[in-house]
Write a protein that holds these residues in place. Sequence first.
Motif, PDB file in Angstrom:
ATOM      1  N   HIS A 163       0.848  -1.192   0.000  1.00 14.15           N
ATOM      2  CA  HIS A 163       0.000   0.000   0.000  1.00 14.15           C
ATOM      3  C   HIS A 163       0.886   1.245   0.000  1.00 14.15           C
ATOM      4  O   HIS A 163       1.971   1.244   0.559  1.00 14.15           O
ATOM      5  CB  HIS A 163      -0.904   0.019   1.239  1.00 14.15           C
ATOM      6  CG  HIS A 163      -1.845  -1.147   1.312  1.00 14.15           C
ATOM      7  ND1 HIS A 163      -2.957  -1.240   0.516  1.00 14.15           N
ATOM      8  CD2 HIS A 163      -1.835  -2.268   2.073  1.00 14.15           C
ATOM      9  CE1 HIS A 163      -3.594  -2.369   0.783  1.00 14.15           C
ATOM     10  NE2 HIS A 163      -2.926  -3.018   1.729  1.00 14.15           N
ATOM     11  N   SER A 185      -5.709   7.043   8.344  1.00 14.31           N
ATOM     12  CA  SER A 185      -6.254   5.743   8.702  1.00 14.31           C
ATOM     13  C   SER A 185      -5.730   4.614   7.809  1.00 14.31           C
ATOM     14  O   SER A 185      -5.808   3.446   8.175  1.00 14.31           O
ATOM     15  CB  SER A 185      -7.784   5.776   8.688  1.00 14.31           C
ATOM     16  OG  SER A 185      -8.228   6.212   7.425  1.00 14.31           O
ATOM     17  N   VAL A 186      -5.177   4.961   6.627  1.00 11.15           N
ATOM     18  CA  VAL A 186      -4.614   3.932   5.754  1.00 11.15           C
ATOM     19  C   VAL A 186      -3.562   3.102   6.504  1.00 11.15           C
ATOM     20  O   VAL A 186      -3.420   1.899   6.263  1.00 11.15           O
ATOM     21  CB  VAL A 186      -3.983   4.565   4.480  1.00 11.15           C
ATOM     22  CG1 VAL A 186      -2.831   5.509   4.834  1.00 11.15           C
ATOM     23  CG2 VAL A 186      -3.503   3.494   3.506  1.00 11.15           C
ATOM     24  N   GLU A 189      -5.890   0.770   8.596  1.00 11.48           N
ATOM     25  CA  GLU A 189      -6.987   0.081   7.904  1.00 11.48           C
ATOM     26  C   GLU A 189      -6.531  -0.730   6.697  1.00 11.48           C
ATOM     27  O   GLU A 189      -7.134  -1.734   6.358  1.00 11.48           O
ATOM     28  CB  GLU A 189      -8.054   1.087   7.486  1.00 11.48           C
ATOM     29  CG  GLU A 189      -8.802   1.652   8.696  1.00 11.48           C
ATOM     30  CD  GLU A 189      -9.882   2.650   8.312  1.00 11.48           C
ATOM     31  OE1 GLU A 189      -9.915   3.089   7.129  1.00 11.48           O
ATOM     32  OE2 GLU A 189     -10.695   2.997   9.204  1.00 11.48           O
ATOM     33  N   ARG A 190      -5.469  -0.282   6.043  1.00 11.82           N
ATOM     34  CA  ARG A 190      -5.009  -1.022   4.864  1.00 11.82           C
ATOM     35  C   ARG A 190      -3.665  -1.711   5.096  1.00 11.82           C
ATOM     36  O   ARG A 190      -3.486  -2.862   4.738  1.00 11.82           O
ATOM     37  CB  ARG A 190      -4.932  -0.101   3.652  1.00 11.82           C
ATOM     38  CG  ARG A 190      -6.316   0.459   3.299  1.00 11.82           C
ATOM     39  CD  ARG A 190      -6.425   0.908   1.855  1.00 11.82           C
ATOM     40  NE  ARG A 190      -7.819   1.160   1.513  1.00 11.82           N
ATOM     41  CZ  ARG A 190      -8.616   0.249   0.961  1.00 11.82           C
ATOM     42  NH1 ARG A 190      -8.150  -0.944   0.647  1.00 11.82           N
ATOM     43  NH2 ARG A 190      -9.877   0.532   0.685  1.00 11.82           N
ATOM     44  N   HIS A 282      -7.909  -4.674   3.339  1.00 16.02           N
ATOM     45  CA  HIS A 282      -8.549  -3.772   4.292  1.00 16.02           C
ATOM     46  C   HIS A 282      -8.820  -4.565   5.563  1.00 16.02           C
ATOM     47  O   HIS A 282      -9.211  -5.727   5.494  1.00 16.02           O
ATOM     48  CB  HIS A 282      -9.860  -3.233   3.704  1.00 16.02           C
ATOM     49  CG  HIS A 282     -10.402  -2.055   4.485  1.00 16.02           C
ATOM     50  ND1 HIS A 282     -10.966  -2.187   5.740  1.00 16.02           N
ATOM     51  CD2 HIS A 282     -10.446  -0.735   4.178  1.00 16.02           C
ATOM     52  CE1 HIS A 282     -11.346  -0.981   6.167  1.00 16.02           C
ATOM     53  NE2 HIS A 282     -11.041  -0.083   5.231  1.00 16.02           N
TER      54      HIS A 282
END
Lengths: 342, 342
Positions: A163, A185-186, A189-190, A282
């Motif tokens: 990512h 938040s990546v 969350e990812r 995710h």
Amino acid sequence: MHGSMEGDTVHVPSPARERFYDNRGYGHPRGDALALSPVEAAHLLFRGDLEAVDGMGFRSFLATTDTLVRFLVYKDLRERGFYLSPARDGWVGSDATDNIDFVVYPRGNGPWDGVTEYRVRVVGERAAVSASSLTETLAVVDEESEITYFSVDTPDVTGSTDHSLPENVPGMLLADRVVLWDAPSVLYERAFYGQPLSARDASSTGSMSIQCSLVEAAHLAERGIIRVDAGIEGIIERGRVVEGDRFDRRRAVYSTLRDQGVVPKTGYKFGADFRTYARIEHVDELDHSEQLIRVVSQDHTFSPRDLALDGRLAHGVRKRMVFALTDATGAIDWRSISRLTP
Amino acid sequence: MHGSMEGDTVHVPSPARERFYDNRGYGHPRGDALALSPVEAAHLLFRGDLEAVDGMGFRSFLATTDTLVRFLVYKDLRERGFYLSPARDGWVGSDATDNIDFVVYPRGNGPWDGVTEYRVRVVGERAAVSASSLTETLAVVDEESEITYFSVDTPDVTGSTDHSLPENVPGMLLADRVVLWDAPSVLYERAFYGQPLSARDASSTGSMSIQCSLVEAAHLAERGIIRVDAGIEGIIERGRVVEGDRFDRRRAVYSTLRDQGVVPKTGYKFGADFRTYARIEHVDELDHSEQLIRVVSQDHTFSPRDLALDGRLAHGVRKRMVFALTDATGAIDWRSISRLTP
């Protein structure tokens, strides 16, 4: 028939070769006579196929040779329908014999076929098994003489998680963790770094408070993704304070896994260092983690009981148990173990 | 509202008592004012119910007090619907406060009700937990800030296995086991001592060859059930050679279990010392074993990670995980642990 001890070998005269080797895969031919290892002789004595060795029957022979533990494994593999040879140079073709006790042939094959099914090392449950000697198949005989087989493999530890990540996210070193108060938040969350401070934070605002372990924080700081006042050195120093050398070993394994596209998260609940995910899109769509990783040094010695515990637990939660053997340079050898039924 | 640090306590003036204690169970009343522990103040700051303590908001307050790990547990228990108090003398009625961090009240109750649901000790995953301090509820915060709760209990370790056994069965000490070449089958089939050398031996002839572990053999020899040329001392000596002091500890636990009608067998496959059966009539009708026993000394320190591993494994195989804490006299304290969801 009768045998006689010659050094560490039992000699049985003609026609022993035809009777025991040609037909049933025991020993190593000497013309029409046969050389047997003590464990093979014990098995023939046990079955009544050999009457005595130097006048000794099965019980006396066991008592004067130190073969009981290997005998139990030899007998078990014979009862499972295998022919097998003691791993002596020259007795098993070109197979290397280091660190192993038996070469086991595929069912229906014997020492004359040149094919190998298992290369087995026999240990008692109290033996110390050095990491470097973890061989292809380990037969552990417990104190009550039950046998457990482990298959040792070299696993492929790669994944495909990738990512785009931000840079210079500010973080605060707090005791033995790092808190990112307002992180994109990546990151969680990812890329699955850290853990949100509060469930309410996992929101659509695009930013959240994330707690990272020191090993996660060191990795993120080294790549410029986060920035902590104490610096990378401050994080590493704190890590060494709380877990000594282990911190550097775990950090090397963590970063290697991340660099190979695998996501490591704490394996605490499984008593391991990490659990890993090969691919994360995710966090809301997490599959089960596939592997448990235990980090040890290259010169670590395993207790068979610990191997049993790790192997059993991993099997119970359907994960692969992987040992990361690390050296001082950060190089890693990977070994996986799993229960095996021959 | 604003608070101020006074030593290890945060003072919040009137009407803090009514607002935070009477209605929500925080802190300890001081007339109409309120004393809060730092972790309680951190939680009120986190929620925005308290604006600042000595000018510090939540983040600065966490950074200057060493409360993060306990804060995480406090917050978790609050989110699960509990009121709880820091375990300070005088703050939690007559409850003893040794070795614990929080007294948790049953849902719907508070510090004014005089009833306790959990007494919780908070540890980080890298803490060393001494055997003697294993308290009623353990909250372990792992490096990624997830929390696992363990319930610690004192189990009843008794069974009802009782069979008439023979005397003076001859045995042979062979390496780290004892073989009974012609033993009455009741020893294995009903009392579940040892393991037959060969499946073919488990016959109707009434006698069989049984291999015993050294700990089984020492127990049997001490009770006159078997007789070995080397004597009881020879068995014990061999046991100490192969596993040192652990042998005496395991022997004390083994014999105590047997004397209480419980049948211990090796727990090797579960990475434990023993698995146990409360009642055995015949080995052909064996139920699953109910407990896993790990033998440790009274001064052992547990790593929370090992507790997680043991607890997880035992749960997975539906057994109770029991620690036998032994001292030099052979006295044993029993502790069981299990995962808890508050």
